[in-house]
Design a protein around this motif. Sequence first.
Motif, mmCIF file in Angstrom:
data_model
loop_
_atom_site.group_PDB
_atom_site.id
_atom_site.type_symbol
_atom_site.label_atom_id
_atom_site.label_comp_id
_atom_site.label_asym_id
_atom_site.label_seq_id
_atom_site.Cartn_x
_atom_site.Cartn_y
_atom_site.Cartn_z
ATOM 1 N N ARG A 147 -8.618 30.000 -16.610
ATOM 2 C CA ARG A 147 -9.882 29.777 -15.739
ATOM 3 C C ARG A 147 -10.917 28.848 -16.767
ATOM 4 N NH1 ARG A 147 -15.241 33.044 -15.091
ATOM 5 N NH2 ARG A 147 -16.138 32.065 -12.973
ATOM 6 N N VAL B 30 -14.502 26.664 -16.669
ATOM 7 C CA VAL B 30 -16.062 26.407 -16.016
ATOM 8 C C VAL B 30 -16.620 25.455 -16.621
ATOM 9 C CG1 VAL B 30 -18.215 27.677 -15.861
ATOM 10 C CG2 VAL B 30 -16.277 28.874 -15.347
ATOM 11 N N SER C 127 -16.358 30.726 -19.040
ATOM 12 C CA SER C 127 -14.862 31.020 -18.242
ATOM 13 C C SER C 127 -14.918 32.559 -18.466
ATOM 14 C CB SER C 127 -13.775 30.370 -18.995
ATOM 15 O OG SER C 127 -13.884 30.648 -20.637
ATOM 16 N N ASP D 237 -23.043 36.386 -10.005
ATOM 17 C CA ASP D 237 -23.538 35.212 -10.706
ATOM 18 C C ASP D 237 -25.089 35.296 -11.388
ATOM 19 O OD1 ASP D 237 -23.751 33.008 -12.037
ATOM 20 O OD2 ASP D 237 -22.660 31.775 -10.206
ATOM 21 N N ARG E 37 -22.927 24.736 -12.391
ATOM 22 C CA ARG E 37 -21.644 25.160 -13.304
ATOM 23 C C ARG E 37 -20.686 25.430 -12.150
ATOM 24 N NH1 ARG E 37 -21.466 31.274 -14.359
ATOM 25 N NH2 ARG E 37 -20.626 30.427 -16.638
ATOM 26 N N ASP E 38 -19.347 24.656 -12.343
ATOM 27 C CA ASP E 38 -18.483 24.731 -11.274
ATOM 28 C C ASP E 38 -17.166 25.638 -12.007
ATOM 29 O OD1 ASP E 38 -19.694 23.691 -9.142
ATOM 30 O OD2 ASP E 38 -19.233 21.618 -9.838
ATOM 31 N N GLN E 39 -16.205 26.288 -11.106
ATOM 32 C CA GLN E 39 -15.089 26.635 -11.941
ATOM 33 C C GLN E 39 -13.592 26.506 -11.193
ATOM 34 O OE1 GLN E 39 -13.308 30.538 -11.392
ATOM 35 N NE2 GLN E 39 -13.208 29.955 -9.295
ATOM 36 N N ALA F 94 -9.830 28.332 -11.364
ATOM 37 C CA ALA F 94 -8.819 29.527 -11.767
ATOM 38 C C ALA F 94 -7.474 29.229 -11.219
ATOM 39 C CB ALA F 94 -9.548 30.594 -11.700
#
Length: 544
Positions: A295, A297, A313, A322, A329-331, A333
């Motif tokens: 993952r 972030v 992360s 959240d 912020r973006d992720q 995974a």
Amino acid sequence: MLKTSISVILFLSLCQATSVLAQGQLLVGSPQEEYLRRQQLLGKHDTLSSFLIRPLDAARADTSFYKSIPLAKWATLSLMPISVQTRYMDKHPYSWNDGSMLPLSGYQQLFSAGFAIKSGPLHIQFYPEYHYAENQPFEGFPLNGGNVLWQRYFNSQLNFIDTPESFGTSAISNFYLGQSFIKLDLGPMQLGWSNENIWWGPGKRNSLVMSNNARGFQHLTLNTRRPIQTPIGHFELQVIGGRLENSGYDPPNAFFVQNGSFVFRDKDPDWRYLSGFTMNYQPKWIRGLSLGASRVVQQYSATANENNDWFGSFSNLFRSNDAFNDIVRDQLASLYIRYYSTKTNTEFYFEFARNDAAFDFRDFFLEPNHSAGYLFGFTKLFPFQKKKNQFIEANAEWTILEQSTSRMFRNASTFYIHNQVRQGYTHRGEILGAGIGPSSNSQTLSVSYVKAFDKLGIRLERYTHNEDLFIDLLADTGDWMRPWVDISAALFGAIRLNKVLIEGEFNYIKSINYQYQIVKTAGFEPGYADVNNYSLQFNLHYFF
């Protein structure tokens, strides 16, 4: 004060160290790494190497690739290979997984050389790179494509990702830190700073979360030196905190105006902080099986600093909990699996990734294919005419990044693109994950004769460019004949002559409907905007 403390610790480590063999890292994508993965299928390499977290430590290899020179009783030196990589691209770019090289037309070269020092628990590798690129102009997205198409292009992609079509108009000449690091052994763990390329996951041609497609980025790392044994099996992990930089280049047609306003929106110039981790587990009951998860972030550094959010992360896996609703912020995974068998000399691997977090478990189980990407792969070694240590290696890999049909009800945005961090999942203008790029698909088949480091083979590949963009641009026309698809055939080989390893590749590419274009003929039948392209690659590695 902090710098002084670190200096004292390093000095004491040097003074108290005992003499050991210096070893560097096996560079991601190197011939040595490929050789060891093949040797594992034959039962001739460490059975606990998962090949899911790379680069690998050369000290765990069953053969030494670097010449070691004692410096004193407390330290040894390893001379790293001298590497010269040269490529010529005829028309438009077609390449990935090449580190500091760029997707350019014309001639370019990457030169690397350096050394590694080990003293007790301290490891230092200095392996800088020099990159030169002719950077010839090439035909990109057509400037005469029409205002509607350009507006759609910006609104769906160009305003939300930092992958410039071209990297300026002049030749490029730069020195980089390359594959350099400073690390300290802490038992089975290792802590330090690195600028190396990282590869997470089982893929060979692509990797969905982390690959060597872009230039290496500066990061702090805490990682296992070797698999950690437990009563239920072995574990490996890596935790990073990295710095991602912008490309510094505008997208094509950046001054395009629609209805009296510029359509291009400037992106935040701040660098991005990347928090990431990967972990894999090898069950003690099933030899050859590895299960893993990753993952990452990312967010702008100012936001991470303001909220003291350096381990993103590990938090807020689902959007429902959240706690940072106001943070940009973006992720990304993924889950992956690799299984190999020394009895059949085969390996199978699979990776599943999500470009966007699910709201909760219910959301995930209702629609797991939302924002999903997939990678499948298989490798088999066949004995070659019953000759010792000679084989035919066959590999097939399929990568799918385009959105599923659920986009009709719930648009997930293009893979590697989000609305929050508008540089997308990039570093210095290139994707950090799969080199085929956002919303693209590829099917690759390669067959080669191999003997140790020597090989001769052919690779066939079908590469569909950015299907989401194709739909966004042209769905209302009903013109299903216009996807941009590259069909390529590559002849490649390698030969080792004592201390020298020579690699070469010729790749012919047929770009069908290049940049989604079709040329209309005089009648009612469409013509074609197909381009014949080729590349030449020549690499030279010298081992001391």
